[in-house]
Design an enzyme around this catalytic site. Structure first.
Site, PDB file in Angstrom:
ATOM      1  N   THR A  14     -52.966 -87.866  33.412  1.00  0.00           N
ATOM      2  CA  THR A  14     -53.700 -87.696  34.677  1.00  0.00           C
ATOM      3  C   THR A  14     -53.656 -86.247  35.146  1.00  0.00           C
ATOM      4  OG1 THR A  14     -52.558 -89.757  35.176  1.00  0.00           O
ATOM      5  CG2 THR A  14     -53.982 -88.883  36.878  1.00  0.00           C
ATOM      6  N   VAL A  15     -52.464 -85.641  35.111  1.00  0.00           N
ATOM      7  CA  VAL A  15     -52.328 -84.279  35.641  1.00  0.00           C
ATOM      8  C   VAL A  15     -52.982 -83.270  34.700  1.00  0.00           C
ATOM      9  CG1 VAL A  15     -50.704 -82.494  36.395  1.00  0.00           C
ATOM     10  CG2 VAL A  15     -50.192 -84.894  36.849  1.00  0.00           C
ATOM     11  N   LYS A 107     -39.878 -82.131  36.706  1.00  0.00           N
ATOM     12  CA  LYS A 107     -38.659 -82.069  37.546  1.00  0.00           C
ATOM     13  C   LYS A 107     -37.407 -82.492  36.795  1.00  0.00           C
ATOM     14  CE  LYS A 107     -41.039 -85.986  38.258  1.00  0.00           C
ATOM     15  NZ  LYS A 107     -42.372 -86.373  38.628  1.00  0.00           N
ATOM     16  N   GLU A 131     -44.092 -75.196  40.676  1.00  0.00           N
ATOM     17  CA  GLU A 131     -44.456 -75.708  42.014  1.00  0.00           C
ATOM     18  C   GLU A 131     -44.727 -77.204  41.994  1.00  0.00           C
ATOM     19  OE1 GLU A 131     -44.295 -75.812  45.385  1.00  0.00           O
ATOM     20  OE2 GLU A 131     -44.838 -73.698  45.272  1.00  0.00           O
ATOM     21  N   GLY A 136     -45.342 -82.616  44.449  1.00  0.00           N
ATOM     22  CA  GLY A 136     -46.730 -82.534  43.982  1.00  0.00           C
ATOM     23  C   GLY A 136     -47.544 -81.377  44.537  1.00  0.00           C
ATOM     24  N   GLU A 192     -43.999 -93.247  38.152  1.00  0.00           N
ATOM     25  CA  GLU A 192     -43.588 -92.681  36.860  1.00  0.00           C
ATOM     26  C   GLU A 192     -43.857 -93.707  35.760  1.00  0.00           C
ATOM     27  OE1 GLU A 192     -42.211 -89.426  36.501  1.00  0.00           O
ATOM     28  OE2 GLU A 192     -43.108 -89.515  38.469  1.00  0.00           O
ATOM     29  N   LYS A 207     -35.945 -83.900  42.198  1.00  0.00           N
ATOM     30  CA  LYS A 207     -36.617 -82.920  43.068  1.00  0.00           C
ATOM     31  C   LYS A 207     -35.615 -82.306  44.041  1.00  0.00           C
ATOM     32  CE  LYS A 207     -40.838 -85.598  42.547  1.00  0.00           C
ATOM     33  NZ  LYS A 207     -41.633 -86.715  43.059  1.00  0.00           N
ATOM     34  N   GLY A 304     -50.283 -87.826  42.190  1.00  0.00           N
ATOM     35  CA  GLY A 304     -51.718 -87.925  41.893  1.00  0.00           C
ATOM     36  C   GLY A 304     -52.171 -86.707  41.108  1.00  0.00           C
TER      37      GLY A 304
HETATM   38  N1  HSE Z   1     -43.807 -90.790  40.682  1.00  0.00           N
HETATM   39  C1  HSE Z   1     -43.827 -89.636  41.493  1.00  0.00           C
HETATM   40  C2  HSE Z   1     -44.038 -90.073  42.929  1.00  0.00           C
HETATM   41  C3  HSE Z   1     -44.915 -88.710  41.043  1.00  0.00           C
HETATM   42  O1  HSE Z   1     -44.283 -91.265  43.169  1.00  0.00           O
HETATM   43  O2  HSE Z   1     -43.944 -89.263  43.826  1.00  0.00           O
HETATM   44  C4  HSE Z   1     -44.694 -87.303  41.409  1.00  0.00           C
HETATM   45  O3  HSE Z   1     -43.482 -86.803  40.968  1.00  0.00           O
END
Ligand code: HSE
Length: 441
Positions: A14-15, A107, A131, A136, A192, A207, A304
């Site tokens: 996706t990213v 992360k 970043e 996100g 995830e 994070k 996202g």
């Molecule tokens: N699974 C993570 C979340 C995605 O729900 O925030 C971004 O790290």
């Protein structure tokens, strides 16, 4: 304008697909802004035939990200493979060793190897930007690493997992069960690959470990985080919190205390009036308490494809304009060792939900135990459960009654001792629920 900056994107989920789309759509804007053309020149993923909604035909294809990092003619290696070892780690190390700049959203990799990778980047005069790894689309790494560099930070905390925030919000607003909310979060692409990482708090912890290092100038220490996920939170807790003027959020908190730095991830009661309580759904928020700036709160999408790609491409643009910053805000050899503040010394208010057996003296036992531990109660709410069959002295089974206690500031050790005593006195049924209350402005 100098030669175009060549980007290789490893990982086209996706990213990754959003990164390619964004670089294509806003190529002219990025070039104007950074003073250099930025072009995708290589991509890598496992499945070449999958339709990702972007045209990849012009780029050199690599089945193996490590091969791409080792051999591709690129200036920036974008790592979106994921995982704290294997191909992600190998490819990042390979790129840095070649002096190729790295941009990553990983992360887990940084939480585990961040200091070593920072050293490798320094040795090879390469940038390592990340970043997108924290919250996100929110530019919190830049904020801590650059904008707040002059402040002494006393606490950084936030909602760092979109999946958990989405689940807790839907449980509150729609009264929907945990499993259904999680399935929706997965369907929407927030979770995830293994959602236990979200709901058990590991993703938040990764994070937080990075934020702690940036906020306090310490080595990353992801093994020293107190961790509790959201799986034990019930709609009863959410309703009780609501009635008492709180919301329940999964927070990651790093805080300087007299004995060291506390790093903790747990469901937290936050006053409804606080800024963080207003942050709903997949949104994330990060708050920083700095000695000169005061408190700042950044809110935005934490998950996202497009939001995360926005941060990845911002990192690429920084490299394009020649803007280099030490990976963890200062040269890695200047980072201090991390000193852990023990969780048992944590001070704060607590919410307890007990199932109290309906018999004479039960309340008195609980109140006495609290007093013995020096715990002062701010409120006690008894909620009538199902009708009690029989009654005192009848010998019939009695239904436990839910009781909610809110304490004034006390210590973790006192609360735990009190709960063990209450359990051992046989006045409650099952394990009490315990949720920490965060002191917020
Ligand atoms: N699974 C993570 C979340 C995605 O729900 O925030 C971004 O790290």
């Amino acid at each position: 304008m100098s030669d175009a900056l060549r980007v290789g994107v490893a990982g086209l989920g996706t990213v990754g697909s959003s990164v390619v789309r964004l670089l294509t759509k806003h190529g002219a804007r990025i070039a104007r802004n950074s003073g250099r053309d930025v072009v995708v020149s290589a991509v890598s993923a496992r499945d070449r035939n999958r339709n990702r909604g972007v045209d990849l035909s012009a780029y050199t294809w690599f089945d193996d990200p490590v091969d791409m990092a080792q051999t591709a003619e690129i200036d920036i290696f974008v790592e979106l493979v994921g995982g704290d070892n294997g191909a992600a780690e190998e490819s990042v190390r390979a790129a840095l060793k070649r002096g190729i700049h790295v941009v990553t959203a990983n992360k887990a990799l940084l939480a585990k190897h961040g200091v070593a990778l920072a050293g490798l980047a320094e040795q090879n005069d390469a940038c390592l930007n990340y970043e997108a790894a924290v919250a996100g689309g929110i530019p919190i790494v830049k904020t801590l690493r650059e904008s707040l560099a002059s402040n002494e930070v006393s606490r950084v905390y936030g909602i760092l997992n979109g999946t958990c925030n989405y689940i807790l919000t839907r449980m509150e607003t729609d009264g929907i069960g945990f499993e259904e909310c999680l399935a929706d979060a997965q369907r929407l692409g927030y979770a995830e690959a293994d959602p236990t990482f979200d709901i058990e708090g590991n993703d938040t912890a990764h994070k937080l470990a990075i934020l702690t290092s940036l906020a306090f100038g310490t080595k990353i220490s992801s093994d020293s985080i107190y961790l509790e996920g959201i799986t034990s939170i019930t709609t009863a807790d959410i309703q009780a919190a609501d009635e008492l003027g709180y919301r329940i959020k999964l927070l990651g908190v790093a805080q300087r205390t007299e004995t060291g730095i506390e790093q903790r991830v747990h469901p937290t009661m936050v006053p409804k009036t606080s800024a963080i309580a207003q942050v709903d759904g997949v949104l994330n928020a990060v708050a920083v308490d700095g000695d000169f700036v005061g408190e700042i709160v950044l809110v935005g999408p934490g998950a996202g494809g497009d939001a995360t790609a926005s941060s990845v491409v911002a990192d690429i643009a920084d490299i394009a304009r020649g803007h280099a910053v030490p990976v963890l805000g200062m040269p890695s050899h200047d980072l201090e060792d991390y000193t852990r503040a023990r969780m048992r010394l944590h001070e704060g208010g607590y919410y307890m939900r007990l199932s109290v057996l309906d018999r004479p003296g039960a309340f008195a036992e609980i109140a006495m135990t609290m007093a013995d531990e020096g715990i002062s109660l701010e409120s006690i709410v008894q909620r009538r459960g199902a009708a009690t069959p029989g009654g005192p002295g009848t010998g019939e089974e009695q239904t436990p009654q839910p009781v909610i206690l809110i304490t004034y500031e006390t210590t973790e050790v006192a609360v735990n001792r009190a709960l063990e005593t209450i359990i051992s006195k046989g006045v409650v049924s099952g394990r009490p629920q315990l949720i920490r209350i965060e002191k917020l402005k």
